[in-house]
Structure formats: C-alpha cells, structure tokens
Design an enzyme around this catalytic site. Structure first.
Site, PDB file in Angstrom:
ATOM      1  N   LYS C 118      15.989   1.395  -0.720  1.00 15.07           N
ATOM      2  CA  LYS C 118      15.263   0.122  -0.656  1.00 15.07           C
ATOM      3  C   LYS C 118      15.784  -0.750   0.476  1.00 15.07           C
ATOM      4  O   LYS C 118      15.008  -1.384   1.195  1.00 15.07           O
ATOM      5  CB  LYS C 118      15.421  -0.626  -2.000  1.00 15.07           C
ATOM      6  CG  LYS C 118      14.590  -0.012  -3.093  1.00 15.07           C
ATOM      7  CD  LYS C 118      14.043  -1.068  -4.054  1.00 15.07           C
ATOM      8  CE  LYS C 118      13.110  -0.390  -5.058  1.00 15.07           C
ATOM      9  NZ  LYS C 118      12.370  -1.320  -5.895  1.00 15.07           N
ATOM     10  N   GLU C 202      15.234 -14.580  -0.999  1.00 16.13           N
ATOM     11  CA  GLU C 202      13.857 -14.130  -0.758  1.00 16.13           C
ATOM     12  C   GLU C 202      12.918 -15.176  -1.291  1.00 16.13           C
ATOM     13  O   GLU C 202      13.226 -15.867  -2.263  1.00 16.13           O
ATOM     14  CB  GLU C 202      13.597 -12.828  -1.531  1.00 16.13           C
ATOM     15  CG  GLU C 202      13.592 -11.573  -0.702  1.00 16.13           C
ATOM     16  CD  GLU C 202      13.201 -10.360  -1.529  1.00 16.13           C
ATOM     17  OE1 GLU C 202      13.673  -9.281  -1.168  1.00 16.13           O
ATOM     18  OE2 GLU C 202      12.444 -10.494  -2.516  1.00 16.13           O
ATOM     19  N   ARG C 295       5.272  10.890  -1.487  1.00 21.89           N
ATOM     20  CA  ARG C 295       4.761  12.002  -2.288  1.00 21.89           C
ATOM     21  C   ARG C 295       3.334  11.669  -2.712  1.00 21.89           C
ATOM     22  O   ARG C 295       2.845  10.580  -2.448  1.00 21.89           O
ATOM     23  CB  ARG C 295       5.628  12.152  -3.538  1.00 21.89           C
ATOM     24  CG  ARG C 295       5.758  10.799  -4.251  1.00 21.89           C
ATOM     25  CD  ARG C 295       6.229  10.880  -5.654  1.00 21.89           C
ATOM     26  NE  ARG C 295       6.632   9.581  -6.162  1.00 21.89           N
ATOM     27  CZ  ARG C 295       5.825   8.675  -6.696  1.00 21.89           C
ATOM     28  NH1 ARG C 295       4.527   8.933  -6.796  1.00 21.89           N
ATOM     29  NH2 ARG C 295       6.272   7.515  -7.133  1.00 21.89           N
TER      30      ARG C 295
END
Lengths: 508, 167, 508, 167
Positions: C118, C202, C295
């Site tokens: 991440k 954030e 994926r």
C-alpha cells in the site's frame, strides 16, 4: 390505453415460463392455466396464480377458448398472452377476447386472418409489391399456357395445385420435355386429392435458406424491422437451430429484407410482434415472401440477444398503447447468437419420442449462456404435448465465439432419465458446412440420411464396463451387509464417503 | 470380484478390487485405477489418471445397467462367470430367440397395419403408435408371420407392453 | 509467443468454474486441483482433469505453491491460472512459476510486488501524477507541522499511523480545536501497536463511493480501460453488490478515471487484467487512487456483460502474446449489469455462516440472467473456505430493467438446505436509496444496523402451519399403512399422484 | 385430524381433512382449500384460491418442522392436542427451562471467554467459534453463571453439539 395489471398465459412449457418472466420483470401479475399432467410443471411453480383448465388432451384444455376467456374474466386478468402454437394464431379466439373486453396480446384478428391464409397472403403481398416465389397467381388455362409461362420463368419449375397442401398435386419439372407429363399428373392428383384440378406454376428454388425478419408494430402506425434470423436448419420443415444474424446476410441485404418485411406488415395494418418468413435463394441475393407468423416466434431469443431488446416486454408495452421509440429504427445487431431446441427425442433412433421422468437436470451456465427451459428436475415429460423441453442460446462477440460457447454449454448440459437431441447438436457444431455457415433448408435431413452426423464411438469404450462393474460390485456387496434396507438408498455413496474420509477430508 | 460384462455382443472379463480409497478395475486385461465419488442420484464422478468422467448408472432390471455420459448412452449386462457360462451353454437362445416386440415408449395405438396371420418382411410396419404428437411406425424386426397382436387401435400402451409377435 | 494448450487452475468454487469455462470456450484443456472436501465439487465435475492437492486446510492444499508448480510440470500444463484469492497476488509464487517455465496468467511478479504494497503503490502513484487521497507522503515532524498541513488540506482530516493498518493509530479530526489531542492519541496508539509513532495526515473523505476501473494491458505496451464498476455496497469492507456502469459516473468522469487507471497501470509496466480501485468523493467529481488489484476481480462479469468482452479469454490471449485490438480503445458500455454475491450466510442472524448440504438448487434462468455458480445440487458447503457460493448477474437495457430482472431472478432462485444472502438482496432492491443509485461505502452497514433492510413479515403467516400440518398428517397417516418402508420415501408424493389421477390426468 | 401447531410462542388449533383430491385446512378458524403436489425432494407446490406457493418442508426432530419459502424460513412444532395439554400442564418447563447452548453450525472453538463458575450477563460472549473463515462469538442467552463448558479451544464441533450451560 389501459395499463395491464394481470395477464393470463394460455400456454405451457418454456414459452409460458418465458412470458411469466417478462411479466415478473415488469412487475405485472401472471396467471397460468394447466392441464392435469401439467399440475407440477415449472410454469405453475413460477407463476403467481395457476388454474386447472382440463384433462390432458389439448382440445379439452389449452384449446378451450371460451372457457379460457371466461376464466380470464373471473380472475380479473386484463389480457391474454397466447404464446405460440395452441390458440396463438386463431383469429376467432382473438375476436372473442376483444368481444369479452380482454386484451389479446397480438395483432388484430383481421391481420391474423389475412396472414393465416397462404393463398390470400400471397395475393396481398403481390399487390403490395413484396416479392413472392415467382409464378402465377391464377390457375393455368391449359398446357400451352403452362409451356409459355414456364419458358418465361425458366426451368426448373414447380406445378402446384391451387387448392393444394401437404405436397399433393405438386410436381417439380426439370426441363420442357417433362412438362406435359407432369402437368397431366399434377392435375389428376389434384382432382383426386382436392376435387379441383386447377394448377399454377412457380419457379423452383433449389436449396434455399430460410431467413426471417422480426418486426414490431405499434398502434400508431410505426413498424420496425429488428433484423433477420437464419433458420435453415430444419428437420422435416421443423426448425431445430436458429441464429442471428444470418451468415448469408450483408448489411445491404438486411436493409432490403427489412424493408420488404415492414411493407408486408404495413399492408395488413400489423401491430405487435410478428415474423415475416422468406426463402433466400442460393444466389444469396433474391428472396421471396413465404408467410407471416402473427405471434411470438420460438426462436425470438436470438434476436433479443443481439439487439438487447426484450420482445415479450415490448409486446406488452405495445398492447398498452406505448409508441415504439425512434431509436428502434436504427438498431444494429451486436455480436452473434445461436439457439438450439432441446427435444425429448432420440436423434439416433429416428427421433423417437422419449417421455419419462427427468431425474437429473443440470443446465449450462456462465458467460453468454441463456436457458429458456420449461421443465425442472424431477418432472415428468409426458406424451401429450410437443416434445420441446428447452431452448439453449449462446451469445458471442462473433459467430465463432457463439459456436464455441454453445459447444461448451452442450458439454455441460446434463439431462438424465430421458433422451434429448443434445448429442446431435454437438455433432452439428463439428460439421464443416455448419461451421462455415453454408446452410440450406434440406441440409439437416440430407446429412442425417447420409450418416455424416452419426455419433462417433465413445472416447474410451471401457468406461461403461467400469461403471457397471463398480455399480454391480456395490450392489451385490450390499446384499451381505447387516442393514440392506438402508444400503439400498445410499449405495455407491457409502464408498464415496469412505474414500473422502480416508483422504483426510471431513464431510459435515 | 470376477465378473463378465456383456457390451453389445461382446462378453468382457472384468475384475474389480478395492485399492485403498480407490478401485482397481481390469477390463479384458486393461487395468485402470479409478477414484469414484457420488455427485447426485445415480451419478458418479470417476477419476482415471486425472481424467474426470461423469457417468450416470441406472439399474434397469436384473443384471442390466444403463450407463450414460453427456453424449453417449448404452446398456450393458453384468454377470458372474457361472451365470454367463450357463447362458452360453444354452446356445444363445435368450435374446435372439424372442420374437415379441414391445413398446419402447408409452403411447397410443393409432393403426394396425398387419392382421394376425399376415406375412411381413423384415422392416415392414405392423402398427402405428402415437406419442408426443408424432406417429411412429413399429416394424417387424424379421420376416415372418404375425402370430399374435396384443393391442388394438385406440389402446394406450406403456413402455414395455408387448405389441405383437412374429413367427 | 507460445500457444497455451493446457491450464492448471489453482483455485476452487465459482472462479475455478469460470476459468474452466473460458478454457473450454477456447478449446483448451483444463485441469483443476482439489482438496479432500472438494473432491465432488462442481469444478472437478466440469474440468477435463482433476488432481488431489491435499487435505482441507488451505495451507496444506490451495496454497501449496511449490507442489502446485511441480504438478503443473508433471501433467504438462503450459500455464497456471490463479483466479482470485489464494496465490493470485503472491509475487513469489508468480516468480517461481516463471523460473519453472510455466506461464503465470497475470502481470509480471515485479508489477505484483509494487502494487501489493500500500505504501509503495501510494508513493508510486503520487510520482506518476495519479491522485491519491490528499495528504502527506512522509511522517509529520511535530504538532506544529501537523497544524499547518491540516489547515492547508482543510478539515476534517485523518491522522494515520505510517506503519498502520486495521484502524489502529487512526483518528478522524473534525476541527482544529481537536487536533492536538488526536495527534497525541494517535501517536501513542501507534507506538503501542506498531512500535513506531510516526503518523501522517490525509484528508477525510466522507461517505465516498468505491468505483473501480477494469484495465487490460497486453505485452506490447498497450493498456486500455474497459470502464468502471460501482462497488460501494459493502459489508465490513467486503463487496456484496456491484454494477456497471456506475450511476454516479458521467461519460466525462469515465474518461478521466479511465485515463488515471491507464496511467497507474503503465507506471508499473502492467500487462494482463487488473483493476484500479478509486474512492469517488461525495461531490461526484474528485476521485482518489486506493489500490490496484493485480488479478481477475470477483465482480468482472458486470464489465463483461456491458462490454461484450470475455475477460478470462483475453487474459489467456494476452498471455499468449496477442496484442489488444485498436477497437478496444473505444468500447462503450451497452446497457447495465448488476451482480449480487450469494453467500452461505444468514443475513438476518448477523451473517452467521450456514454450512450444510444443498438439497435443492434451482438457479434463475431466462433473458438477461447469468449465473456464475460454483456449487451443484447435492453438494456439501463446508466450513473450510470462503462462503461465497455463486454470483448472480442481471443485464438490462438500462439500470431499471437490470434491477427488475435481478428482482425476478432472486424470486426464482431456490436454495434449500442452507441459508443464503438472497433475502437481503430482495430487500435491497426495494430500498429507495439503492433504486435511486444513492450509494456510499458505509450505506449497507448503516442500513443493516438501522433495521431498514429487515425482512418483512411473510405475506400469509398461516402458510407455515398449513404446510407443517399437511406434512404431519401424511407422516402419521403413513405409519398405519401396510407398507411403511415404501411410504417413508414417497410420503406426500402419494397424495400428489392420487390428486393427479383424480383430476383425470395421467402420470407415466 | 385435529392438531396444535406451535408457531413462535403461539399455539394454533389446526384441522386437516381430505376434500376430494384437495385438502381442507383450518388454522385458528380460518379455512383454506389447498391443492398440494410434490415438486421435488421435500418441496411442495400449494395452490390456495389460485395462488401458488412453493414450500420446502423438512422434519427436524420429533414433531418440529422447518418450513421455507424463497425469502422466509421458520420452524414450527406440530402436536396432537393431548400432547399439547400435557406439556402445558408441566408449566412450560420444556424449552424455556433449558439453559444449555448448542452449536448452530459446525466449526472449531477458537477461544473460551468465560470459565466455569464465572458470571455472565445476557448477551455476553462465552466462547468464539470459527466457521468459514469467520469468527462468531457465542453469547449467553440469559444472565447467570457458567455451570459447565463442554468444549475446549481447538476442538471441532458439529451442529447441535452442546457448548456450555448457564445456571
């Protein structure tokens, strides 16, 4: 016009299911009728309401028009959907519905009556400027006239009885030398069969395709073409495999056929869903009006899958008075769809009917697959009605992908207890002519007769002896077990459980 | 366990033995290691060298079994070797000696084409059975004379009911 | 590049089935691995080949990377498809495949490794100019710096532990007055939890949507966006319902998000199928990179249904070296698709797992319905793996039709023996916010807590007593019958047969 | 046949009678004419005044039945009136008197939160069961003391196995 709240579905099997799904999708209530052997059928299980209409024979159940109209009134249905077959093309029934104040989901009785008569519809199409198979519209006065007209049409020609049907009083004439004899034979056969020796001439179309156009007409005069379906794969005039678009139809030909179909429908003031059937000549350019089916067609799903439209939903919207939107004039097919009709018949024993109990039913699933199935696991397929169980439809971005998905889906399909036509479709998907899209209406009968579509030997012939020996071992081993009563039901299963435990797994 | 499996006209010697959680099955000398598991009523998943086969097995009557895959369906008989030998010594009188024709499906007799005492050729129709809106002509499997008719027009028949006998 | 002939599927359940269908559609051979409790599972039944990999626990079966690579070599598989979950995002496994000369169907191990972290992916996206949630990329030196930066970002803000995860060391700060206390609390919690008191700031995004972009990249440098999926309906961060397109995304926003996703994928040299997840602000305009899943995604079918592409087929084509065609740059969604994930859980008992035997399984069929189902009737749902049984996907010409069809399909669905989440989806389809497309990632949890989605009372509470009394009557009446052994199995059925005969019908 | 059906806490008098091919069922005075037919293992299609209902009925144990439709699932008990009266006279000791908690699903015990002899409030967790990758806290249904624990951490349990008893 009036909003429809409840619809009585006057049909059975897969088309009853198809219609009740459209009703559920629209939030409308569905009611079905059922005959005694259909009491535990899928439509009854899926409908909101179900009413017994009579015993097994169609005359005493699904064809009891007046009893059906009376029932619709009693249960407060605003409309009747006839599906296909049964009462769907019965103009008298449609008229009786109107008189009883119940909407008949379909065209007007008047349009149904005209299109229901082959002679009358041929005549009307000629007047409207829609191409029919070239030939006369009136009986030939004598042999001389026949000779002159045949020369004008070009050989081979067909001589047909004016009152004819079922192949009687019909002769194919290859060349002028054969005309006189064929003319006399056809006349005498026509007289013997129909009491009328009038005959007329038509051009003989060799190995044509059956290509049809789906139309929708609203109640405000708009009729649109939704493109063609290729239905050449037939067994004795019965469609077996259908696809959209046709591998033989270019965008230009699609436009021409669509225009002809719209012209045909407008000539009889057509509204609702209908199908205009054409013969497409082997030259791939000339096409001739055959007939118009004034109802939903069995093969409508392939059109739905390439247009994205729900035709049954549009039938209902049209009956409610909704106008067709402008965009519908410009719909282009997207991708390719192929449908196979799954019958309870053994294709490798002369298509013998195969009634019985469906012990296992596992339908294929996954990308591009649609099942319009009228039966469920555990149900009985009886001898009383049409043997079509289900339609399996595969969509692909192109014809190749649609064929590949269809082949896969047929491999996944599992029906135990009765025979179906599935193995034939798997063979057909390996046929070079089918793969290349080289189709004509006689192709399937020809290939069945020649043995080209015969079933190959199983990949390993020892599989059946292995499975039988294992079953036998289990069964006879069981009879010495202390509790045979319990063993009888679980049988082979015991071994499975033991094996699983042995492997370290846990079954809860 | 030693068995004889009759496939078509072919009698095959088959041995079945337990092999741990699996089975060892030998068909006419060809040995297979088979892992078998039930996957529903009458249906079994067989793994043989990694290849998966789904087979439905139904016992028809006595020692006859119907085995079906997605595309193929066949009937085989499983006999113990002694029964097999006893049948063989009777000179194959069993199946080929029968000249009765039975209904292969339930239906209704719509027409009788040959009366008792009439001669028929092999393949000629003797009567017409209707099932599922279709008429099916039931033909003589050999040339001979219609010895007896067990049904009459209009009569409903079930699968397995005798229709007629050819002599 | 090399043509792929046989693929080993390293997964189970519905995704194993999905992949083997794509292989069958392409005429390629499929092999699956199975753990002991999965021996009689649908993937094993539908695959060409199946191999035992170990006992129930994933560590000893589906996660045995080296044993799997060894097996692939032994059976001659050219490639491994990992599905989702298990080994699908394990860069080490992908590297081992490459070293063993077996194609791993997915991106390069290097791209997987970057996107798997991440922190690293956030940093890389910032460098590439892809918007992440606004905030720092470095720890804050002190409270003063925090105050200055927070003022610059605008309140509310989130303080997050640099080494954080799982909500620890995380504080929402509504206004400047609360900053000092929150800063200290977050630091001490971070130290206690991770032994590291670094924190960063954030912006707090209130009630965002989860919107993600499907990308495909070939091995020749082309990356295309196939449009977005709306995945805001989540239960505890787990997606439950997904749709395409998103009701919140305009064509212009779709273009912007697509460009950002392609930029993100290109930044790591991405090839094969992948998904770039974004948070879409409640303002409906700002969006922020969350993470990239390297994926196939569970919810890929909704993209397939609106684009007409088969994503698994394209994964295989890309791995074979095929370039993406130009047209793929211009694909527009057609219609609307909604997927619901069917779990073996009871949504009305706190989503308690519901393992057991599936006694009856009837999947919905008909127009617009696709079932990606991993189980079959008669199979056991065990406690060992993820409880997702199947995905049910409905397509419609617009969102309204897709919702109507989904509602109908859920009504048709029948699963007996275990509880599923289906009843919850039926309630959701009646929810005014869902119907209006007003979604955010906390909505489902909020509505479950408030009871808004509670199950209504059954339409007629007398039905259960009626059915139970009939069953009891039959059962006790049977015990006096002459042959109780036979009666036990047929039970209520006898009455059915009698009824049918009485009505004049005939059961053959 | 006269029956008592216990639905939730409610005992309802129910009469069942044959009525030609159908049934006449009276629930607490409300009369229904029911046509019923089996449509698969345990599943029945009921037609009541034209409305179709598909119901699956499974007998759980003794007189308890599980009845489910597409959206609803409930358990009811069917008793004959005499048994019902006998149970009533015992003063409802049956179900409400039980304070054992059993596993509602198969799983594995991952943690024990309260030891024997410890006091618990209603709704407080006593142990944690893992099934299908999820942990589920099993709480006391009433306040009391943990009288006995029947399981320990790591142990696998089946549906119905007793977990603990509250006193």
């Amino acid at each position: 016009m009036a909003k429809i709240n409840k619809v009585l579905i006057v049909n059975r099997g897969e088309i009853a299911v198809r219609i009740l799904r459209a009703l559920a999708d629209l939030g409308k209530r569905s009611a079905v009728i059922y005959s005694d052997p259909d009491r535990a059928s899928l439509p009854v299980m899926l409908a909101d309401e179900a009413y017994r209409i009579g015993p097994a024979p169609s005359r005493e159940s699904y064809l009891r028009g007046d009893a059906i109209i009376e029932l619709a009134g009693r249960i407060g249905a605003d409309a009747i959907h006839p599906g296909y077959g049964f009462l769907s093309e019965n103009a008298t029934f449609a008229r009786h519905c109107r008189e009883a104040g119940i909407l008949f989901i379909g065209p007007s009785p008047e349009a149904m009556a005209v299109m229901g008569s082959k002679v009358e519809s041929r005549r009307m199409m000629m007047d409207a400027g829609v191409a029919v198979v070239p030939g006369g519209r009136d009986p030939l006065p004598d042999l001389e006239a026949a000779r002159a007209f045949a020369a004008q049409l070009g050989y081979p020609v067909m001589i047909k009885a004016a009152s004819g049907g079922g192949g009687k009083g019909m002769r194919r004439v290859a060349a002028q030398a054969d005309l006189a004899a064929a003319y006399r034979a056809a006349r005498s056969e026509a007289m013997a069969s129909f009491g009328d020796d009038d005959v007329y001439l038509e051009k003989f179309i060799d190995r044509p395709r059956h290509v049809e156009i789906q139309v929708l007409g609203d109640q405000h005069g708009r009729v649109v073409s939704l493109g063609e379906r290729e239905c050449s794969l037939q067994r004795r005039q019965q469609k077996v495999v259908e696809e959209a678009p046709s591998p033989a139809v270019s965008p230009e030909l699609r436009r021409q056929m669509g225009e002809a179909a719209v012209k045909a429908a407008k000539a009889v003031g057509y509204s609702n869903a209908g199908t205009v059937e054409f013969l497409l000549d082997a030259d791939g350019e000339s096409f001739y009006f055959l007939e118009m089916n004034t109802r939903l067609q069995v093969e409508h799903p392939v059109t739905e899958m390439v247009t994205g439209l729900d035709l049954v939903e549009w039938q209902l919207r049209i009956s409610e008075g909704e106008p067709l939107p402008d965009e519908m004039e410009r719909i282009e097919p997207r991708g390719h769809a192929i449908e196979v009709r799954l019958y309870a018949e053994d294709p490798y024993r002369g298509f013998a009917p195969s009634p019985g109990r469906i012990e296992v039913l596992r339908l294929p699933q996954g990308p591009g697959i649609r099942n319009d199935c009228g039966v469920h696991e555990g149900c009985e397929v009886t001898i009383h009605y049409d043997p079509m169980l289900a339609k399996l439809i595969a969509w692909g971005a192109d014809r190749d992908q649609a064929m590949r998905r269809l082949r896969r889906a047929l491999g996944e399909l599992r029906v135990e207890g009765i025979q179906t036509t599935a193995p034939l479709f798997l063979r057909l998907l390996d046929d070079p002519d089918f793969i290349a899209g080289r189709l004509d209406i006689a192709m399937l009968d020809r290939k069945m007769a020649s043995g080209e579509l015969a079933l190959p030997a199983p990949p390993n012939p020892d599989l059946a002896p292995i499975a039988a020996a294992l079953a036998h071992f289990q069964r006879t081993a069981r009879t010495t077990a202390p509790n045979p009563g319990r063993g009888r039901r679980t049988g082979w299963r015991h071994a499975a459980r033991r094996e699983s435990l042995h492997g370290g797994g846990r079954w809860i | 366990m030693d068995l004889i499996v009759r496939q078509g006209d072919q009698p095959l010697p088959v041995q079945v033995e337990r092999d741990g959680p699996d089975w060892r099955v030998t068909v006419d000398g060809r040995e297979y290691r088979v892992a078998s598991v039930a996957v529903g009523a009458n249906c079994h998943s067989l793994l043989i060298d990694g290849e998966q086969h789904e087979l439905c097995v139904r016992r028809l009557s006595g020692e006859r079994y119907s085995i079906s895959t997605t595309t193929h369906s066949e009937e085989v008989a499983v006999l113990d070797p002694l029964t097999f030998l006893a049948q063989e010594s009777r000179g194959g009188e069993g199946e080929s000696g029968s000249n009765r024709v039975a209904a292969l499906m339930a239906g209704r007799v719509v027409a009788v084409l040959r009366q008792e005492g009439e001669a028929v050729d092999k393949g000629q129709g003797v009567l017409v059975l209707e099932a599922m809106k279709m008429e099916n002509e039931i033909a003589a499997e050999r040339a001979g004379t219609v010895k007896q008719l067990f049904v009459e027009p209009g009569q409903a028949v079930d699968r397995g009911d005798p229709l007629f006998e050819i002599e």
